[in-house]
Design an enzyme around this catalytic site. Structure first.
Site, PDB file in Angstrom:
ATOM      1  N   HIS A   9     -16.064  32.006  12.113  1.00 45.48           N
ATOM      2  CA  HIS A   9     -14.830  31.719  12.841  1.00 45.48           C
ATOM      3  C   HIS A   9     -14.053  33.038  12.958  1.00 45.48           C
ATOM      4  CE1 HIS A   9     -10.714  30.117  13.388  1.00 45.48           C
ATOM      5  NE2 HIS A   9     -11.261  28.967  13.721  1.00 45.48           N
ATOM      6  N   ASP A  50     -15.769  31.122   3.151  1.00 47.85           N
ATOM      7  CA  ASP A  50     -14.879  30.350   4.015  1.00 47.85           C
ATOM      8  C   ASP A  50     -15.262  28.877   3.853  1.00 47.85           C
ATOM      9  OD1 ASP A  50     -13.718  28.934   6.065  1.00 47.85           O
ATOM     10  OD2 ASP A  50     -14.081  30.450   7.607  1.00 47.85           O
ATOM     11  N   LYS A  64      -7.479  20.070   7.427  1.00 48.02           N
ATOM     12  CA  LYS A  64      -8.805  19.597   7.825  1.00 48.02           C
ATOM     13  C   LYS A  64      -9.351  18.587   6.822  1.00 48.02           C
ATOM     14  CE  LYS A  64     -10.086  24.023   9.962  1.00 48.02           C
ATOM     15  NZ  LYS A  64     -10.032  23.805  11.404  1.00 48.02           N
ATOM     16  N   CYS A  78     -13.258  29.246  18.550  1.00 47.65           N
ATOM     17  CA  CYS A  78     -12.909  30.462  17.781  1.00 47.65           C
ATOM     18  C   CYS A  78     -14.149  31.121  17.191  1.00 47.65           C
ATOM     19  CB  CYS A  78     -11.889  30.165  16.679  1.00 47.65           C
ATOM     20  SG  CYS A  78     -10.326  29.595  17.293  1.00 47.65           S
ATOM     21  N   GLN A 107     -14.805  24.306   6.486  1.00 41.95           N
ATOM     22  CA  GLN A 107     -15.593  23.157   6.948  1.00 41.95           C
ATOM     23  C   GLN A 107     -16.460  22.574   5.832  1.00 41.95           C
ATOM     24  OE1 GLN A 107     -15.089  21.777   9.809  1.00 41.95           O
ATOM     25  NE2 GLN A 107     -13.969  23.406  10.847  1.00 41.95           N
TER      26      GLN A 107
HETATM   27  N1  PLP Z   1     -12.875  28.942   9.266  1.00 43.59           N
HETATM   28  C1  PLP Z   1     -13.525  27.913   9.808  1.00 43.59           C
HETATM   29  C2  PLP Z   1     -15.000  27.745   9.542  1.00 43.59           C
HETATM   30  C3  PLP Z   1     -12.830  27.004  10.603  1.00 43.59           C
HETATM   31  O1  PLP Z   1     -13.478  25.977  11.150  1.00 43.59           O
HETATM   32  C4  PLP Z   1     -11.454  27.208  10.838  1.00 43.59           C
HETATM   33  C5  PLP Z   1     -10.716  26.305  11.723  1.00 43.59           C
HETATM   34  O2  PLP Z   1     -11.258  25.667  12.592  1.00 43.59           O
HETATM   35  C6  PLP Z   1     -10.837  28.283  10.229  1.00 43.59           C
HETATM   36  C7  PLP Z   1     -11.578  29.134   9.441  1.00 43.59           C
HETATM   37  C8  PLP Z   1      -9.387  28.547  10.411  1.00 43.59           C
HETATM   38  O3  PLP Z   1      -8.634  27.512   9.865  1.00 43.59           O
HETATM   39  P1  PLP Z   1      -7.065  27.511  10.015  1.00 43.59           P
HETATM   40  O4  PLP Z   1      -6.776  27.509  11.489  1.00 43.59           O
HETATM   41  O5  PLP Z   1      -6.636  26.260   9.337  1.00 43.59           O
HETATM   42  O6  PLP Z   1      -6.562  28.737   9.362  1.00 43.59           O
END
Ligand code: PLP
Length: 427
Positions: A142, A219, A245, A385, A222
């Site tokens: 992401h 990270d 999430k 993203c 998910q």
């Molecule tokens: N990392 C992953 C794998 C994500 O799916 C997301 C959001 O979709 C993020 C990071 C970023 O999350 P946030 O927008 O809550 O900071």
């Protein structure tokens, strides 16, 4: 005055021995129980990878905070502030239990995954990364696990290495090993891909990174909402995830870090709450986690995140994962019958979460999503993203359906029937 937020349970809790029943769970989520649009069907919400819906207990807990004990925390020498502080710190302990951290002090409240990763990049990164050092991340990240490292590299002169993906949408482990042979200082990767659903073998990859001398950033945006994540078992140095999430409110996320690392790191933001002593010339820092929580935090959101975790624990993370495996297996099976439909990422449910990105022939992903919306099926279209991943897949965008605790086979049927209708419209 005692306010008890510890007794929230799903109204529809089922026996942990039975598989999760998505339709029963759905009854706990007011958004999903609204009257459908005139003449339409109920909302089939298939965009939880972006942000999940919230159960009534979470909404009630947030309301209870504002109605009964809203106050700024720490240092307030009156009852409301003491109650708010106690609940805030109690929630931190719940977070620590949820991810099996050694102590609550290893869990820093931040806004979201993005802020957590930026905190590591700006604090640990600036202190430990220098010109020529290698930072490794992967093609399936992401943007929030790419851009902070690019910013750091620009500032420090560090080099960036990117792990390639295989045609099936998994990480190329040979390429990973090649990059590790160059002894990177830091390795950052996603546990589960938000675009492909691929579940990466985090424990092995972290062990390999450690053997190469790297610090690891996982990270968990998910993964933490969907499967049991045990930071001691994984042995990650840092873990980032977002409360919104995982049935919690927007505004509270977590950076987990191993205590010795957090202790050694300089602050990220300066201001109130993170200090021990301030003079006009010089400041000393509070201990972790306060050192990283400058200013007034999102108190109600942080407290309510703990309630969301209780709710998920009540459902049972193992059952949640089994439920999503069942849904994704069923969905992949049904989607194979739609002519012209391409599913990206692993083609069966092995090591795959409840996220399915797909394309329908030449139909633009936004058109697919717009027609699905007419049928009250909510999916996302775009690059999610993950523009470098889209480039590696040779596409600009995909349509993405993602499943969670409140979905069931009926949602999958609705999705597939609606995709079929799109195919008919464009034939
Ligand atoms: N990392 C992953 C794998 C994500 O799916 C997301 C959001 O979709 C993020 C990071 C970023 O999350 P946030 O927008 O809550 O900071």
């Amino acid at each position: 005055m005692a306010v008890d937020t510890s007794t929230h349970f799903a109204r529809t809790l089922q026996s942990q021995a039975d598989p999760l029943n998505g339709a029963l769970v759905r009854a706990d989520f007011p958004v999903l129980n609204q009257e459908p649009r005139a003449g339409g069907q109920r909302l089939a919400f298939l965009d939880s990878a972006a942000s999940s819906q919230k159960p009534q207990v979470v909404i009630d807990a947030l309301t209870a905070y504002y109605e009964r004990y809203n106050a700024n925390i720490h240092r307030g020498v009156y009852e409301l502030s003491e109650i708010a502080t106690a609940h805030y710190e109690e929630s931190r302990k719940r977070v620590a239990r949820f991810i099996n951290a050694r102590s609550a002090g290893e869990c820093v409240f931040v806004r979201n995954t993005t802020e957590a990763i930026n905190l590591v990049a700006q604090s640990w990164g600036r202190a430990n990364i220098g010109a020529g050092d290698l930072i490794v991340f992967t093609t399936m990240e992401h943007h929030s696990n790419i851009v902070p490292w690019q910013l750091l590299a620009e500032e420090t002169g560090a080099r960036l290495g990117h792990v390639r993906i295989t045609p099936e949408g998994r990480l190329d482990r040979d390429h990973y090993a090649e990059l590790l042979a160059q002894e990177p200082k830091l390795v950052a990767f996603t546990h589960v891909s938000n675009s492909l659903g691929t579940v990466n073998p985090a424990r092995q990859m972290i062990a390999q990174a450690h053997a190469a001398g790297a610090v690891t950033v996982l990270d968990g945006a998910q993964s933490v909402p969907h499967l049991t994540v045990d930071v001691q078992d994984l042995d990650c140095d840092f873990l980032a995830f977002s409360g919104h999430k995982m049935l919690g409110p927007m505004g509270a996320g977590i950076l987990y870090g191993k205590k010795p690392l957090l202790d050694a790191m300089p602050p990220f933001l300066g201001g109130g709450s993170m200090i021990r002593k301030v003079t006009l010339d010089r400041t000393t820092w509070a201990d972790v986690p306060a050192k990283f929580e400058a200013g007034t935090p999102a108190v109600g959101d942080a407290i309510t995140l703990g309630v969301a975790m209780d709710y998920l624990d009540g459902l049972g993370l193992d059952r949640v994962w089994q439920h999503e495996q069942d849904l994704v297996t069923y969905a992949l099976d049904r989607m194979r019958d739609v002519p012209g439909l391409t599913v990206y990422g692993p083609q069966d449910a092995t090591d795959r979460s409840g996220v399915i990105s797909f394309a329908l022939g030449e139909v633009h992903p936004h058109d697919v999503a717009a027609i699905l919306d007419e049928d009250n099926v909510a999916v996302r279209a775009g690059h999610h993203c993950t523009q470098p991943l889209m480039a590696a897949l040779y596409v600009i965008a995909t349509t993405r359906a993602s499943f969670y605790v409140y979905n069931d086979h009926d949602d999958v049927d609705r999705l597939v029937e609606s995709i079929q209708r799109v195919a008919d419209v464009f034939r």
